[in-house]
Write an enzyme that holds these catalytic residues in place. Structure first.
Site, PDB file in Angstrom:
ATOM      1  N   ARG A 174      44.957  -0.812 -30.108  1.00 22.67           N
ATOM      2  CA  ARG A 174      45.257   0.464 -30.763  1.00 22.67           C
ATOM      3  C   ARG A 174      45.013   1.668 -29.851  1.00 22.67           C
ATOM      4  NH1 ARG A 174      47.353  -2.936 -32.811  1.00 22.67           N
ATOM      5  NH2 ARG A 174      47.266  -3.656 -34.972  1.00 22.67           N
ATOM      6  N   SER A 224      46.765   0.568 -42.584  1.00 24.21           N
ATOM      7  CA  SER A 224      45.395   0.084 -42.441  1.00 24.21           C
ATOM      8  C   SER A 224      44.485   1.242 -42.031  1.00 24.21           C
ATOM      9  CB  SER A 224      45.314  -1.018 -41.383  1.00 24.21           C
ATOM     10  OG  SER A 224      46.076  -2.142 -41.779  1.00 24.21           O
ATOM     11  N   GLU A 294      41.142   3.820 -37.999  1.00 25.17           N
ATOM     12  CA  GLU A 294      42.360   3.744 -37.201  1.00 25.17           C
ATOM     13  C   GLU A 294      43.208   4.994 -37.398  1.00 25.17           C
ATOM     14  OE1 GLU A 294      46.211   0.875 -37.511  1.00 25.17           O
ATOM     15  OE2 GLU A 294      44.314  -0.136 -37.122  1.00 25.17           O
TER      16      GLU A 294
END
Length: 298
Positions: A174, A224, A294
């Site tokens: 990520r 998410s 995130e």
């Protein structure tokens, strides 16, 4: 700010003032942006960022707003939205796709399918733009952008063009080199493989059905909320902590997938932040695992 607005008028660059950010995030949350600019080309984008830098104005580059939580009080930063004019797709050879940063990831997947190219099936259904997906090395179902991206074109704060390729992209979980550099991705170069159209389409349909079955796509969300902690799954930890369905105001931990926080209709940024902190605190107390978000907050 007035100097910048005058510059935009002089150069016929599209903008609006006090634009509701809830219209531009998949969470459907956020106050107004003081100035919302929509350049229609890389040349206009270069002019805008150079002028912002010259005026000492902070800016934030927005794609589809799919991984974003915006303050209820709005945004004082200049918002630069890469939408129309940044959604072009090109195919310079049989296995390469050049996608401009504002194109949706799903549109690139369908373009690859129509040309019999395999490798992007994992990304079908990820709601972000191409630029955002490359920026954060988005991934799902065993694939990630680093598997198929070999180069990115960008513009720096002085309006200069450049690119990063191969190891320069510094892809990780990520993240990419663009997370720490003051560079704006404008184009993403994909290297794919020739495949059977029927097989590619079948895989895409299989994965989109898995999303429909397992994710709360009927509610606004930012996907998410938490990164995957090493050795665990964030959603499972939250569920095992008894937080599935937990609500704060209009925000709720999804009953369908505890890794998602959804907007049940009138959630505020404050509701979501409070629920995120409750999840982090409860999971840490129970499992001694620190959940890292995130989603990006502005």
């Amino acid at each position: 700010m007035f100097d910048l607005i005058g510059f935009l008028d002089e150069n016929s660059i599209r903008y609006c003032e006090n634009e509701p950010m809830k219209l531009h995030t998949t969470f459907r949350i956020g106050g107004n942006a003081r100035l919302f600019i929509e350049p229609q080309s890389e040349a206009e984008l270069a002019l805008v960022v150079k002028k912002c830098d010259g005026c000492n104005l902070d800016y934030f580059v927005l794609g589809n707003g799919s991984n974003l939580l915006v303050s209820d009080d709005g945004v004082s930063k200049v918002i630069i939205h890469l939408g129309k004019g940044f959604d072009l797709l090109e195919m310079p050879d049989e296995t390469t796709i050049i996608a401009h940063a504002g194109a949706s990831l799903s549109s690139v997947c369908r373009f690859a399918l129509s040309n019999g190219l395999s490798g992007l099936e994992f990304a079908y259904g990820i709601p972000g733009s191409v630029g955002g997906a490359a920026y954060m090395n988005a991934g799902a179902y065993g694939g990630q952008m680093s598997d198929v991206v070999f180069s990115c074109g960008h513009i720096d704060k002085n309006g200069n063009y450049g690119c990063l390729s191969g190891d320069e992209l510094s892809f990780g979980y990520r993240k990419s080199a663009y997370c720490s550099d003051d560079l704006i991705i404008t184009r993403v170069f994909f290297k794919l493989k020739k495949g059977n159209k029927e097989d590619i389409e079948a895989k895409m349909n299989e994965l989109i059905q898995r999303r429909i079955d397992k994710q709360p796509l009927n509610f606004p969300s930012a996907g998410s909320v938490f990164k995957r902690p090493e050795g665990y799954f964030a959603g499972a930890l939250i569920e095992q902590s008894g937080l599935k369905g937990k609500r704060v105001g209009g925000a709720a931990v999804s009953e369908k997938h505890a890794g998602f926080i959804v907007n049940t209709g009138n959630a505020t940024c404050g509701d979501v932040v409070e629920l995120i902190e409750l999840c982090r605190k409860t999971v840490f107390e129970k499992f001694k695992v620190n959940l890292e978000t995130e989603i990006k907050k502005i």
